[in-house]
Design an enzyme around this catalytic site. Structure first.
Site, PDB file in Angstrom:
ATOM      1  N   GLU A 228      10.528   3.524   3.855  1.00  0.00           N
ATOM      2  CA  GLU A 228      11.204   2.864   2.730  1.00  0.00           C
ATOM      3  C   GLU A 228      11.494   3.856   1.606  1.00  0.00           C
ATOM      4  OE1 GLU A 228       8.409   1.874   4.167  1.00  0.00           O
ATOM      5  OE2 GLU A 228       8.325  -0.309   4.395  1.00  0.00           O
TER       6      GLU A 228
ATOM      7  N   GLU B 119      -6.021  -4.196   1.246  1.00  0.00           N
ATOM      8  CA  GLU B 119      -5.838  -3.062   2.154  1.00  0.00           C
ATOM      9  C   GLU B 119      -7.186  -2.364   2.375  1.00  0.00           C
ATOM     10  OE1 GLU B 119      -1.832  -0.855   2.461  1.00  0.00           O
ATOM     11  OE2 GLU B 119      -3.125   0.650   1.561  1.00  0.00           O
TER      12      GLU B 119
ATOM     13  N   GLY C 199      -4.047   6.235  -1.140  1.00  0.00           N
ATOM     14  CA  GLY C 199      -2.816   5.777  -1.790  1.00  0.00           C
ATOM     15  C   GLY C 199      -3.076   4.700  -2.837  1.00  0.00           C
ATOM     16  N   ARG C 200      -3.873   3.693  -2.475  1.00  0.00           N
ATOM     17  CA  ARG C 200      -4.103   2.576  -3.406  1.00  0.00           C
ATOM     18  C   ARG C 200      -5.055   2.940  -4.536  1.00  0.00           C
ATOM     19  NH1 ARG C 200      -5.741   1.882   1.639  1.00  0.00           N
ATOM     20  NH2 ARG C 200      -7.937   1.574   2.129  1.00  0.00           N
TER      21      ARG C 200
ATOM     22  N   LYS D 296       2.656   9.917  -1.035  1.00  0.00           N
ATOM     23  CA  LYS D 296       1.543  10.777  -0.609  1.00  0.00           C
ATOM     24  C   LYS D 296       1.963  11.560   0.636  1.00  0.00           C
ATOM     25  CE  LYS D 296      -3.231  10.547   0.916  1.00  0.00           C
ATOM     26  NZ  LYS D 296      -4.459   9.787   1.046  1.00  0.00           N
TER      27      LYS D 296
ATOM     28  N   HIS E 129       0.118 -23.954 -15.215  1.00  0.00           N
ATOM     29  CA  HIS E 129       1.223 -24.878 -14.943  1.00  0.00           C
ATOM     30  C   HIS E 129       1.781 -24.670 -13.546  1.00  0.00           C
ATOM     31  CE1 HIS E 129       1.355 -26.400 -19.057  1.00  0.00           C
ATOM     32  NE2 HIS E 129       0.933 -25.181 -19.364  1.00  0.00           N
TER      33      HIS E 129
ATOM     34  N   LYS F 227       4.799  -0.964  11.486  1.00  0.00           N
ATOM     35  CA  LYS F 227       5.698   0.182  11.237  1.00  0.00           C
ATOM     36  C   LYS F 227       6.277   0.684  12.551  1.00  0.00           C
ATOM     37  CE  LYS F 227       3.239   2.276   7.304  1.00  0.00           C
ATOM     38  NZ  LYS F 227       2.455   3.444   6.886  1.00  0.00           N
TER      39      LYS F 227
END
Ligand code: F6P
Length: 568
Positions: A219, A360, A273-274, A213, A391, A516
């Site tokens: 990263e 978030e 973003g999410r 965005k 399990h 950050k």
């Protein structure tokens, strides 16, 4: 100016605080015996069935939750979202992911402008571009068809698309249209993720889609530069134009990076973003893999839930009910977590996606007006597909902590298997667990039952199940692109409902910033120490010791190393 009211100061909240003490005296074994109550707790819309009868709630509880919603002005807040008001006040933005899947003729305004035509102009561009790549009319620098795609992005620019891709991968229609193609996702800045993602790929047949965005995420940008180098090293720098494209709101930075803005797909500030999987962030890579018509079905499924969320009354509104029940569990019962348990391997990336959407969005400590919250908002989301989870961590949810569970089942398997001579089909076997687990949690097993079964007395405490553990069940008719869109939108809106009622801003994410900026300080130190031998300074004892150890142990790395790409 009157001081802003917190939801916890309202009569409706206080009433629920008292009511929960009454409900704590009940057991789900008894509540489940009331068929009328159970019937009233089943809601269906567009093929999706919600059964919330295994919540520790009565009809009175639900009415009280509706009163809470009223006090929180839930309906007004939903309307304000759909009307494009700047409800993300700390970033002064509208929140309009619903516009991303609106029909072409819909009108949704942000800042006085109908945004739907822009949405469709990008969708048309995606359709055209993805068809050219898929048909081989857009080829790589050496004339080969680009059959493989690596989408580079992180957080919301990764998790939603990965969830949808994983869910579509085994859908028969999607399989047909993806034949011969691969879609991979590079997210972590860890070079191991680069190695894993380029292994077995040929730059000549690979298209890299940089998804960000902001186009500034550390990263993603380092990973994008790494793949740019991978392409340049193999095919020469001019090949980048044919092998790298972008999805971003920041087309200026896209161009600066060296990607032709004509080969960039825009989205807008009003898409968080999410909440961006229905923008070019998801639609573009998924259309490259599955073709636009499959992805359009996904958008239609989400849109159907958007209309339901907007117009259904609270008592029939699946996201509203889910959101209010989450608040009931978190704020009144004090359960801090929620397990997301899809009985479908195709939904294995659903919980990781919802982790970001939920945590978030609602992991906040202050109200939207900046007032410290006197209660905890948000919940800890985790999950695994059943039966794998059974399990793994189900021991804890049956006999340890109380974790409200979402059981998600699918009526028709994407990949049915029947074996002659078996008692049931493989999907029936899976679904036997989907139907059984909620009852095991709700009813438990008493010491009396164990006595009757002649269980040795010393084992009775170990084999007792208290029961009374809440869950809800969502049953989807099948798991095609449309249903995947429905499921996504149900959860997106449920999380918005929680935030609206808690009175927080579910659409900002200031909490990710501090880490950050500290990483920037460390990066500068690493560079200065490696290139100029500067000592580690300005950090606390712990960080300075760790950093020094790290630098000393890697002192053999030259100050200006030559380019090195993974070789696995
Ligand atoms: O993790 C923080 C965050 O800002 C998320 O909200 C977002 O989804 C992610 O980083 C990626 O951001 P971008 O798409 O700008 O690279």
């Amino acid at each position: 100016m009157a001081s802003p009211t917190l939801i916890s100061d309202t009569e409706a909240w206080k009433d629920l605080k008292g009511h929960v003490e009454e409900i704590k005296k009940t057991h789900l074994r008894d509540l489940m015996a009331d068929a009328e109550r159970c019937k009233s707790m089943m809601v269906e819309f567009d093929g999706v069935l919600l059964d919330y009868s295994r919540q520790r709630a009565t009809n009175e509880t639900v009415d009280k939750l509706f009163k809470l919603a009223e006090e929180a002005k839930l309906k007004e807040k939903i309307n304000r979202m759909y009307n494009g008001e700047h409800i993300n006040s700390t970033e002064n933005r509208s929140v309009l992911h619903v516009a991303l899947r609106a029909s072409r003729d819909a009108v949704i305004q942000s800042d006085g402008k109908n945004v739907v035509p822009e949405v469709w102009s990008v969708l048309d561009k995606i359709k055209d571009f993805s068809e050219r790549v898929r048909s081989g009319s857009w080829v790589g620098a050496t004339g080969k068809v680009l059959k493989d795609v690596v989408a580079v992005g992180i957080g919301g620019s990764f998790l939603g698309p990965l969830f949808v891709h994983t869910a579509l991968q085994t859908d028969p229609e999607a399989i047909k249209s993806a034949r011969g193609r691969q879609l991979r996702f590079l997210a972590n800045v860890d070079p191991i993720d680069v190695a894993r993602n380029i292994t077995g790929l040929n730059p000549e047949t690979t298209l890299v889609v940089v998804v960000s965005k902001t186009f500034t995420t550390a990263e993603t940008m380092l990973n994008a530069r790494t793949l740019r180098e991978w392409i340049s090293a193999a095919l020469g720098p001019s090949a980048v134009a044919k092998h790298m494209v972008a999805v971003s709101t920041n087309l200026t930075l896209v161009e600066k990076f060296g990607i032709d803005p004509n080969n960039a797909f825009a989205f807008w500030d009003w898409v968080g973003g999410r909440y961006s999987v229905c923008s070019a962030v998801g639609v573009f890579p998924l259309s490259l893999q599955y073709g636009f018509s499959v992805v359009e079905q996904f958008l239609k499924g989400a849109s159907s839930i958007d209309q339901h969320f907007y117009s259904a009354p609270h008592e029939k509104n699946i996201p509203v009910l889910l959101g209010l029940l989450s608040i009931w569990n978190v704020s009144f019962f004090g359960h801090p977590a929620r397990a997301i348990l899809p009985y479908s391997q195709a939904l294995e990336k659903f919980a990781p996606h919802i982790q970001q959407v939920s945590m978030e969005s609602n992991g906040k400590g202050v109200s939207i007006d900046g007032v410290l919250l006197p209660f905890e908002a948000g919940e800890i989301d985790f999950g695994e597909p059943g039966t794998n989870g059974q399990h793994s961590f189900y021991q804890l949810i049956h006999q340890g902590r109380v974790i409200p569970c979402d059981f998600i089942g699918v009526v028709k398997s994407q990949q049915p298997v029947y074996l002659k001579g078996e008692v049931v089909s493989n999907h029936d076997e899976l679904m036997s667990n989907f139907f059984a687990q909620p009852d095991a949690l709700a009813y438990g097993k008493t010491p009396e039952q164990l006595h009757k079964e002649n269980v040795p007395p010393h084992l009775i405490p170990h084999k007792t199940f208290s029961g009374n553990r809440p869950s809800l069940s969502l049953l989807l008719p099948s798991l095609n692109a449309y249903n995947i869109g429905q499921l996504l939108a149900i959860y997106e809106h449920r999380i918005a409902v929680e935030g609206f009622v808690w009175g927080i801003n579910s659409f900002d994410q200031w909490g990710v910033e501090l880490g950050k900026s500290l990483a920037t300080q460390v990066r500068k130190q690493l560079h200065a120490s490696r290139t100029k031998g500067e000592p580690v300074e300005g950090f606390n004892f712990s960080t300075a010791t760790l950093l020094t150890r790290y630098l000393e142990a890697t002192a053999d790395i030259p100050a200006d190393p030559p380019t090195l790409l993974p070789r696995i």
